[in-house]
Design an enzyme around this catalytic site. Structure first.
Site, short mmCIF file in Angstrom:
data_model
loop_
_atom_site.label_atom_id
_atom_site.label_comp_id
_atom_site.label_asym_id
_atom_site.label_seq_id
_atom_site.Cartn_x
_atom_site.Cartn_y
_atom_site.Cartn_z
N ARG A 196 5.37 75.21 23.83
CA ARG A 196 5.65 74.18 22.82
C ARG A 196 7.06 73.59 23.03
NH1 ARG A 196 9.41 72.67 19.30
NH2 ARG A 196 9.67 74.83 18.59
N ASP A 197 8.07 74.38 22.76
CA ASP A 197 9.44 73.88 22.89
C ASP A 197 9.71 73.47 24.35
OD1 ASP A 197 12.20 73.42 22.54
OD2 ASP A 197 12.41 75.10 21.18
N HIS A 235 16.26 81.81 17.21
CA HIS A 235 15.77 80.88 18.23
C HIS A 235 16.99 80.23 18.89
CE1 HIS A 235 12.86 77.51 19.41
NE2 HIS A 235 14.02 76.90 19.53
N HIS A 245 19.06 78.35 22.11
CA HIS A 245 19.05 77.56 23.35
C HIS A 245 20.29 77.95 24.15
CE1 HIS A 245 15.68 74.67 22.81
NE2 HIS A 245 15.76 75.18 21.59
N CYS A 274 14.75 69.86 22.29
CA CYS A 274 14.20 68.89 21.36
C CYS A 274 14.53 67.48 21.86
CB CYS A 274 14.79 69.10 19.97
SG CYS A 274 14.25 67.85 18.80
N ASN A 324 15.68 76.68 26.19
CA ASN A 324 15.75 77.89 25.36
C ASN A 324 16.32 79.03 26.19
OD1 ASN A 324 13.26 76.33 24.25
ND2 ASN A 324 13.80 77.77 22.66
N1 COA Z 1 -0.87 64.54 14.05
C1 COA Z 1 -1.31 63.42 14.67
N2 COA Z 1 -0.88 62.20 14.38
C2 COA Z 1 0.05 62.09 13.41
C3 COA Z 1 0.54 63.20 12.75
C4 COA Z 1 0.07 64.49 13.11
N3 COA Z 1 0.51 65.58 12.55
N4 COA Z 1 1.45 62.79 11.85
C5 COA Z 1 1.52 61.45 11.95
N5 COA Z 1 0.67 61.03 12.90
C6 COA Z 1 0.46 59.68 13.37
C7 COA Z 1 0.09 58.72 12.29
O1 COA Z 1 -1.32 58.69 12.12
C8 COA Z 1 0.61 57.41 12.82
O2 COA Z 1 -0.25 56.94 13.82
P1 COA Z 1 -0.56 55.37 13.98
O3 COA Z 1 0.77 54.75 14.32
O4 COA Z 1 -1.53 55.32 15.10
O5 COA Z 1 -1.08 54.95 12.66
C9 COA Z 1 1.89 57.83 13.53
O6 COA Z 1 1.70 59.21 13.87
C10 COA Z 1 3.12 57.69 12.66
O7 COA Z 1 2.88 58.35 11.44
P2 COA Z 1 3.85 58.28 10.17
O8 COA Z 1 3.20 59.02 9.07
O9 COA Z 1 4.24 56.84 9.95
O10 COA Z 1 5.07 59.13 10.62
P3 COA Z 1 6.43 58.77 11.33
O11 COA Z 1 6.34 57.69 12.33
O12 COA Z 1 7.45 58.70 10.27
O13 COA Z 1 6.62 60.13 12.17
C11 COA Z 1 6.28 62.53 12.34
C12 COA Z 1 6.79 61.37 11.52
C13 COA Z 1 6.93 63.80 11.82
C14 COA Z 1 4.79 62.62 12.23
C15 COA Z 1 6.62 62.30 13.82
O14 COA Z 1 7.94 61.89 13.95
C16 COA Z 1 6.40 63.55 14.63
O15 COA Z 1 5.29 64.01 14.85
N6 COA Z 1 7.47 64.13 15.13
C17 COA Z 1 7.42 65.34 15.90
C18 COA Z 1 8.79 65.72 16.21
C19 COA Z 1 8.81 66.96 17.06
O16 COA Z 1 7.82 67.62 17.34
N7 COA Z 1 10.02 67.26 17.51
C20 COA Z 1 10.26 68.39 18.34
C21 COA Z 1 10.09 69.68 17.67
S1 COA Z 1 11.37 70.13 16.57
ZN ZN Z 2 14.15 74.89 20.17
#
Ligand code: COA
Ligand code: ZN
Length: 328
Positions: A21-22, A214, A216, A247, A256
């Site tokens: 994942r990370d 956790h 890094h 990240c 990590n």
């Molecule tokens: N699974 C799948 N799709 C998802 C989702 C999820 N859990 N959450 C949101 N989406 C999709 C929405 O359906 C939307 O899709 P579309 O543009 O096709 O309609 C899009 O993602 C944006 O969704 P929205 O609710 O507007 O969220 P956002 O743009 O504000 O993004 C997060 C917020 C948290 C969903 C997004 O930034 C994210 O997944 N970040 C992950 C960050 C990460 O993993 N970082 C590293 C680990 S710490």
């Molecule tokens: Zn991390």
């Protein structure tokens, strides 16, 4: 050898793999789904206590993990191993629960700047969202862990006061009812004395809550921080195969702490990690080929401490000459 070498005295530590994942979230290449499944299976066989298999996040945000469902469906579940998944919101929780996650790892940041950059919400908005996710998990009978990013400092804000970190821990444990908390050093800002203080403070206040550290290795302090945390009472550690990771939404993030380096060090010191190091190294040796570049971890290059090298080809002649000089 001194008695101190064996100070671990068989104490059991839980090693939790986050490379799939990370690690993979930070890689520009998409590792094929069947390769991810084979990697998770190899890590299960090597004896990791918990594996963070993937993340149910937006595929636009993290394209490398867009096959989360297929990976969760394809892996072999080894009894006793916890298969956890990172989820950012209720949508992610529903997907992870449907895919049979053994735990949901919820994420928010102790720093507002990082929370906004990574999750596009304030910390209060995140917390409200996590409360909904925790309720969904409780209804489905799936345990919840909360990872607090930037618990040892934020790359944009600097120090995050320990009182603030512990304040979020309190809300996560006491309001959300999370069974576990992970203090994340997202960009390698932690140092051993700080780690010892925060670990001891957490353990004193919530002795029955699982605490994971956790780290890094961004500034080379990863293993030193693990050792400081152990001495302060921690027994669970995230680490990633080959030391990959980081990240994408945290400036300056890098890998990590490396699983095989941590296991190698802890075994030498007499701790019981439950991990079979040769099997872990076999998996680590395959990683560079999967991601298309060398990995930071040193053990796959240097070998284990007692993986010895042959003496030079002319060693006997060297010795003869030395002995002759001594005699003459
Ligand atoms: N699974 C799948 N799709 C998802 C989702 C999820 N859990 N959450 C949101 N989406 C999709 C929405 O359906 C939307 O899709 P579309 O543009 O096709 O309609 C899009 O993602 C944006 O969704 P929205 O609710 O507007 O969220 P956002 O743009 O504000 O993004 C997060 C917020 C948290 C969903 C997004 O930034 C994210 O997944 N970040 C992950 C960050 C990460 O993993 N970082 C590293 C680990 S710490
Ligand atoms: Zn991390």
């Amino acid at each position: 050898m001194t008695g101190n070498v064996w100070r671990g005295a068989g104490r059991r530590l839980q090693l939790q793999e986050v490379g799939t994942r990370d690690g993979l979230q930070a890689e520009p290449v998409f590792v094929p789904t069947e390769e991810k499944i084979a990697l998770v299976d190899a890590l299960s066989d090597a004896g990791l206590a918990k594996i963070e298999v993937t993340a149910f996040v937006s595929p636009q945000a993290i394209p490398a993990l867009r096959d989360a469902e297929q990976v969760m469906r394809g892996i072999r579940r080894r009894p006793g191993v916890v298969y956890t998944c990172l989820v950012p919101n209720v949508r992610g929780a529903e997907r992870a629960i449907a895919a049979g996650a053994g735990e949901l790892n919820l994420v928010m940041s102790a720093s507002d700047s990082h929370n906004l950059s990574n999750l596009r919400m304030t910390r209060e908005q995140s917390f409200a969202g996590l409360a909904q996710v925790a309720a969904a998990a409780r209804a489905a009978g799936v345990p919840v862990n909360v990872s607090l990013s930037c618990s040892f400092g934020c790359p944009m804000e600097g120090d995050v006061p320990a009182t603030e970190v512990l304040g979020w821990c309190a809300r996560v444990v006491e309001e959300l009812g999370a069974g576990g908390v992970t203090l994340c050093d997202t960009t390698g800002m932690a140092f051993p004395t700080q780690v010892a203080d925060l670990t001891a403070a957490f353990r004193a206040r919530w002795p029955r809550t699982d605490l994971t550290l956790h780290f890094h290795n961004t500034r080379g302090l990863g293993v030193a921080n693990v050792l400081a945390a152990i001495d302060a009472g921690a027994d669970r550690f995230d680490a990633s195969l080959g030391g990959i990771g980081g990240c994408p939404y945290a400036p300056g993030a890098s890998g990590n702490v490396c699983t095989e380096e941590v296991v190698h060090a802890l075994q030498l010191m007499g701790y019981d990690t439950g991990v079979d190091l040769p099997q872990l190294l076999a998996a680590a040796h395959r990683l560079a080929g999967l991601i298309g570049h060398d990995v930071p971890g040193q053990i796959t290059k240097a070998g284990r401490r007692l993986d010895l090298h042959p003496r030079p080809a002319d060693f006997d002649a060297i010795r003869e000459r030395a002995l002759a000089r001594a005699a003459g």
